[in-house]
Design a protein around this motif. Structure first.
Motif, PDB file in Angstrom:
ATOM      1  N   GLY A 169      13.789  36.357 -87.347  1.00  0.00           N
ATOM      2  CA  GLY A 169      12.740  37.354 -87.181  1.00  0.00           C
ATOM      3  C   GLY A 169      11.934  37.501 -88.455  1.00  0.00           C
ATOM      4  N   GLU A 170      11.211  38.605 -88.540  1.00  0.00           N
ATOM      5  CA  GLU A 170      10.392  38.915 -89.702  1.00  0.00           C
ATOM      6  C   GLU A 170      10.595  40.374 -90.079  1.00  0.00           C
ATOM      7  OE1 GLU A 170       6.402  38.017 -88.620  1.00  0.00           O
ATOM      8  OE2 GLU A 170       6.645  35.845 -88.797  1.00  0.00           O
ATOM      9  N   PHE A 171      10.548  40.652 -91.363  1.00  0.00           N
ATOM     10  CA  PHE A 171      10.646  42.033 -91.823  1.00  0.00           C
ATOM     11  C   PHE A 171       9.426  42.347 -92.689  1.00  0.00           C
ATOM     12  CE2 PHE A 171      12.642  39.501 -95.088  1.00  0.00           C
ATOM     13  CZ  PHE A 171      12.249  40.094 -96.280  1.00  0.00           C
ATOM     14  N   PRO A 172       8.944  43.583 -92.648  1.00  0.00           N
ATOM     15  CA  PRO A 172       7.720  43.935 -93.383  1.00  0.00           C
ATOM     16  C   PRO A 172       7.991  44.125 -94.869  1.00  0.00           C
ATOM     17  CG  PRO A 172       8.553  45.842 -92.203  1.00  0.00           C
ATOM     18  CD  PRO A 172       9.443  44.699 -91.825  1.00  0.00           C
ATOM     19  N   VAL A 173       7.028  43.706 -95.662  1.00  0.00           N
ATOM     20  CA  VAL A 173       7.081  43.875 -97.113  1.00  0.00           C
ATOM     21  C   VAL A 173       5.768  44.504 -97.555  1.00  0.00           C
ATOM     22  CG1 VAL A 173       7.280  42.729 -99.343  1.00  0.00           C
ATOM     23  CG2 VAL A 173       8.599  41.888 -97.390  1.00  0.00           C
ATOM     24  N   PRO A 174       5.760  45.702 -98.156  1.00  0.00           N
ATOM     25  CA  PRO A 174       4.507  46.315 -98.624  1.00  0.00           C
ATOM     26  C   PRO A 174       3.998  45.622 -99.883  1.00  0.00           C
ATOM     27  CG  PRO A 174       6.382  47.711 -99.159  1.00  0.00           C
ATOM     28  CD  PRO A 174       6.926  46.586 -98.341  1.00  0.00           C
ATOM     29  N   ILE A 175       2.694  45.392 -99.927  1.00  0.00           N
ATOM     30  CA  ILE A 175       2.044  44.732-101.053  1.00  0.00           C
ATOM     31  C   ILE A 175       0.956  45.657-101.577  1.00  0.00           C
ATOM     32  CG2 ILE A 175       0.814  42.678-101.848  1.00  0.00           C
ATOM     33  CD1 ILE A 175       3.639  42.096-100.949  1.00  0.00           C
ATOM     34  N   LEU A 176       1.038  45.975-102.867  1.00  0.00           N
ATOM     35  CA  LEU A 176       0.020  46.808-103.504  1.00  0.00           C
ATOM     36  C   LEU A 176      -1.190  45.961-103.859  1.00  0.00           C
ATOM     37  CD1 LEU A 176       2.199  49.026-105.908  1.00  0.00           C
ATOM     38  CD2 LEU A 176       1.187  49.669-103.716  1.00  0.00           C
ATOM     39  N   GLN A 177      -2.394  46.448-103.487  1.00  0.00           N
ATOM     40  CA  GLN A 177      -3.635  45.729-103.744  1.00  0.00           C
ATOM     41  C   GLN A 177      -4.203  46.147-105.106  1.00  0.00           C
ATOM     42  OE1 GLN A 177      -4.800  43.325-101.628  1.00  0.00           O
ATOM     43  NE2 GLN A 177      -2.885  43.697-100.539  1.00  0.00           N
ATOM     44  N   GLY A 178      -4.973  45.246-105.667  1.00  0.00           N
ATOM     45  CA  GLY A 178      -5.629  45.522-106.946  1.00  0.00           C
ATOM     46  C   GLY A 178      -7.139  45.459-106.798  1.00  0.00           C
ATOM     47  N   GLY A 179      -7.844  45.527-107.931  1.00  0.00           N
ATOM     48  CA  GLY A 179      -9.297  45.444-107.907  1.00  0.00           C
ATOM     49  C   GLY A 179      -9.915  46.682-107.313  1.00  0.00           C
ATOM     50  N   GLY A 180     -10.903  46.451-106.427  1.00  0.00           N
ATOM     51  CA  GLY A 180     -11.590  47.578-105.801  1.00  0.00           C
ATOM     52  C   GLY A 180     -10.717  48.356-104.849  1.00  0.00           C
ATOM     53  N   ASN A 181      -9.677  47.716-104.326  1.00  0.00           N
ATOM     54  CA  ASN A 181      -8.749  48.401-103.413  1.00  0.00           C
ATOM     55  C   ASN A 181      -7.455  48.788-104.116  1.00  0.00           C
ATOM     56  OD1 ASN A 181     -10.537  48.019-101.244  1.00  0.00           O
ATOM     57  ND2 ASN A 181      -9.709  45.965-100.854  1.00  0.00           N
ATOM     58  N   ALA A 240      18.739  45.694-101.992  1.00  0.00           N
ATOM     59  CA  ALA A 240      17.395  46.159-101.685  1.00  0.00           C
ATOM     60  C   ALA A 240      16.848  47.010-102.822  1.00  0.00           C
ATOM     61  CB  ALA A 240      17.407  46.951-100.374  1.00  0.00           C
ATOM     62  N   VAL A 241      15.546  47.087-102.896  1.00  0.00           N
ATOM     63  CA  VAL A 241      14.870  47.899-103.912  1.00  0.00           C
ATOM     64  C   VAL A 241      13.936  48.876-103.208  1.00  0.00           C
ATOM     65  CG1 VAL A 241      15.003  46.121-105.689  1.00  0.00           C
ATOM     66  CG2 VAL A 241      13.032  46.174-104.161  1.00  0.00           C
ATOM     67  N   THR A 242      13.665  49.976-103.871  1.00  0.00           N
ATOM     68  CA  THR A 242      12.773  51.005-103.337  1.00  0.00           C
ATOM     69  C   THR A 242      11.556  51.109-104.247  1.00  0.00           C
ATOM     70  OG1 THR A 242      14.656  52.214-102.425  1.00  0.00           O
ATOM     71  CG2 THR A 242      12.570  53.407-102.642  1.00  0.00           C
ATOM     72  N   VAL A 243      10.368  50.895-103.658  1.00  0.00           N
ATOM     73  CA  VAL A 243       9.112  50.935-104.403  1.00  0.00           C
ATOM     74  C   VAL A 243       8.183  51.903-103.689  1.00  0.00           C
ATOM     75  CG1 VAL A 243       7.138  49.624-105.254  1.00  0.00           C
ATOM     76  CG2 VAL A 243       9.400  48.565-105.192  1.00  0.00           C
ATOM     77  N   SER A 244       7.805  52.974-104.365  1.00  0.00           N
ATOM     78  CA  SER A 244       6.872  53.986-103.826  1.00  0.00           C
ATOM     79  C   SER A 244       7.349  54.526-102.482  1.00  0.00           C
ATOM     80  CB  SER A 244       5.461  53.386-103.688  1.00  0.00           C
ATOM     81  OG  SER A 244       4.979  52.949-104.941  1.00  0.00           O
ATOM     82  N   GLY A 245       8.653  54.698-102.369  1.00  0.00           N
ATOM     83  CA  GLY A 245       9.208  55.230-101.137  1.00  0.00           C
ATOM     84  C   GLY A 245       9.486  54.193-100.062  1.00  0.00           C
ATOM     85  N   PHE A 246       9.140  52.935-100.324  1.00  0.00           N
ATOM     86  CA  PHE A 246       9.399  51.877 -99.350  1.00  0.00           C
ATOM     87  C   PHE A 246      10.685  51.146 -99.726  1.00  0.00           C
ATOM     88  CE2 PHE A 246       4.792  52.401 -99.278  1.00  0.00           C
ATOM     89  CZ  PHE A 246       4.552  52.531 -97.919  1.00  0.00           C
ATOM     90  N   LEU A 247      11.549  50.980 -98.743  1.00  0.00           N
ATOM     91  CA  LEU A 247      12.785  50.233 -98.957  1.00  0.00           C
ATOM     92  C   LEU A 247      12.521  48.759 -98.622  1.00  0.00           C
ATOM     93  CD1 LEU A 247      15.833  50.197 -99.580  1.00  0.00           C
ATOM     94  CD2 LEU A 247      16.237  50.564 -97.125  1.00  0.00           C
ATOM     95  N   ILE A 248      12.636  47.915 -99.620  1.00  0.00           N
ATOM     96  CA  ILE A 248      12.373  46.491 -99.437  1.00  0.00           C
ATOM     97  C   ILE A 248      13.697  45.765 -99.531  1.00  0.00           C
ATOM     98  CG2 ILE A 248      11.115  44.488-100.281  1.00  0.00           C
ATOM     99  CD1 ILE A 248       9.126  46.395-101.568  1.00  0.00           C
ATOM    100  N   PRO A 249      14.175  45.195 -98.432  1.00  0.00           N
ATOM    101  CA  PRO A 249      15.468  44.500 -98.483  1.00  0.00           C
ATOM    102  C   PRO A 249      15.349  43.151 -99.181  1.00  0.00           C
ATOM    103  CG  PRO A 249      14.511  44.282 -96.308  1.00  0.00           C
ATOM    104  CD  PRO A 249      13.589  45.189 -97.086  1.00  0.00           C
ATOM    105  N   ALA A 250      16.477  42.682 -99.644  1.00  0.00           N
ATOM    106  CA  ALA A 250      16.540  41.356-100.256  1.00  0.00           C
ATOM    107  C   ALA A 250      16.973  40.335 -99.206  1.00  0.00           C
ATOM    108  CB  ALA A 250      17.511  41.358-101.435  1.00  0.00           C
TER     109      ALA A 250
END
Length: 476
Positions: free
Chosen positions: A283-295, A338-348
């Motif tokens: 399957g697939e699991f979601p990973v949040p990505i922080l944007q840079g630049g104008g966003n 797993a790590v937690t970034v900005s309230g998001f739990l990102i599994p390894a």
């Protein structure tokens, strides 16, 4: 219209002129016929070779149309030496002393015999014909594939300025299909052992207190006073004892745990020779990505794949073997790392990946990976001094041990397969029990095939059945 004079003089004169003109025409016709009656002899020479012409009469003159192609030299009064210099076509004329002349049409070709032998030795099973015309070399015939045609053109290129490729390539055969049977077997064993003792006193011998190694949850006093002492238990562990008459209690952890996890997958892949195929079960699991630049500050979601993946590229060789590039991969979500970034739990991801190139015959099997991961974690806590007391010192020690052992085996079996013919029944999976049988009694009765009796039994008369004595029988 011309009118002839009737005077004798004029008539005789015109007759003499007409006769002279006719004789002239006859002479010219005979001369032309004699000239065209002379045959043109055809000759073929190769570049770099010479030939000697033996003329039947004494030679007066020799002429060649192109000395750069063929050079003609009079060796004696009746011998002419012809030297072929380069490819082309020339005309050589030889005059005799009596006025007779002979015309030779000479075609000079490249010396292609070494090239023909080279092509025959290099491609003994191919039909390749080599011809030349001036500075061009042409290839004709039939070859089995495009690769052989390109190699033949490369070999002929040094022999001419221009190469004309007229080779016909046979239609490519149907690509062979390769079936890859892969078996993933993963066995995960884990075991843990823990032991610890926490002692507490609510007023035994007038003393309030507790003794703990701090590794496990201990009893904590909430209120302490004269005659009223209150303790709160955050973790009773798995053994709890308290003596009110002695105001003494103990919390003990003595635990052993074992677990077994088995993962088995058997993916089958079919592809043609030389083409890559891939397979993924997972399957697939979601990973949040922080944007840079104008966003800057915006969060987008990307999905990462996990599971059992297989990628392979087979090539069927001329020897009947199968040469393969195989890349299996097994990945699982690891929440322990797993790590937690900005309230998001990102599994390894716990990944085991192999990559190899092998060559084997159809139906042969091989193990491309036997990965063993053996981990042991041991932690020991003790109270200084008290833990050194003989026999009783074990009460003031706490220990926890964790063992994790993972084994992964990948078994690969390639086969050269063929598609089913038209009308050929496909092979269905074998079920140990009936799958989706009839649900109602009527469907079950219609599903039972009638039993055919032999012919010798069909003609036999059946004996009459007497009614059985019972509840429904009637007495005569």
């Amino acid at each position: 219209m011309t009118r002839l004079s009737r005077t004798p003089f004029a008539g005789s004169r015109s007759r003499r002129s007409f006769a002279h003109a006719c004789m002239t025409l006859v002479v010219l016709a005979l001369s032309a016929a004699g000239m065209f009656a002379q045959g043109v002899e055809e000759m073929r020479l190769t570049v770099g070779k010479s030939i000697v012409l033996d003329y039947p009469a004494d030679i007066r003159q020799i002429s060649t149309s192109d000395p750069a192609v063929v050079d003609a030299v009079a060796v004696s009064t009746r011998e002419v030496l012809l030297n072929a210099k380069t490819a082309g076509t020339v005309t050589v004329i030889v005059w005799s002393r009596e006025g007779q002349r002979t015309i030779y049409s000479i075609n000079v070709e490249q010396n292609l015999e070494p090239l023909r032998r080279l092509l025959k030795d290099t491609f003994p099973t191919e039909n390749i014909v080599v011809q030349s015309s001036r500075d061009a070399v042409s290839l004709t015939g039939n070859v089995s594939n495009r690769e052989i045609a390109d190699r033949a053109v490369a070999m002929v290129t040094p022999f001419g300025r221009s190469i004309v490729n007229n080779l016909r390539v046979a239609p490519a055969p149907v690509d062979k299909q390769v079936l890859l049977r892969v078996r993933f077997a993963e066995l995960n064993r884990n075991a843990s052992t823990s032991f610890g003792v926490n002692l507490f006193s609510t007023g035994a011998t007038g003393t309030i207190g507790r003794v703990t190694t701090g590794q496990f949850g201990a009893v904590s006093p909430s209120t302490v006073g004269q005659g009223a002492n209150t303790f709160s238990i955050s973790d009773a562990l798995n053994v709890f004892a308290f003596r009110p008459d002695l105001n003494l209690g103990a919390v003990i952890r003595a635990l052993q745990a074992e677990g077994v996890l088995q993962i088995l997958a058997e993916p089958n892949l079919v592809t043609t020779t030389g083409k890559e195929a891939s397979f993924l079960v997972g399957g697939e699991f979601p990973v949040p990505i922080l944007q840079g630049g104008g966003n800057a500050g915006a969060v987008t979601i990307q999905f990462r794949e996990f599971g059992i993946r297989l990628t392979f590229n087979p090539v069927v060789t001329e020897n009947g073997t199968i040469k393969m590039y195989v890349k299996p991969e097994v990945s699982t979500i690891d929440l322990a790392n797993a790590v937690t970034v900005s309230g998001f739990l990102i599994p390894a991801l716990a990944t085991r990946r192999m990559e190899t190139n092998v060559e084997l015959g159809p139906g042969q099997s091989f193990v491309i990976g036997g990965l063993i991961d053996d981990r042991v974690q041991d932690s020991l806590n003790k109270v200084p001094g008290l833990s050194s007391i003989p026999l009783l010192g074990a009460i003031f020690k706490s220990r926890e041990e964790r063992k994790n052992r993972t084994e992964l085996i990948v078994l690969v079996t390639p086969e050269v397969t063929r598609p089913l013919e038209a009308g050929e029944p496909p092979q269905m999976p074998v079920f140990p029990r009936e799958f989706m049988g009839p649900a109602t009694p009527a469907e079950k009765q219609s599903a039972v095939p009638p039993v055919e009796k032999p012919a010798n039994q069909a003609n036999q008369s059946k004996p009459e059945k007497k009614p059985a004595k019972g509840f429904f029988s009637r007495k005569g």
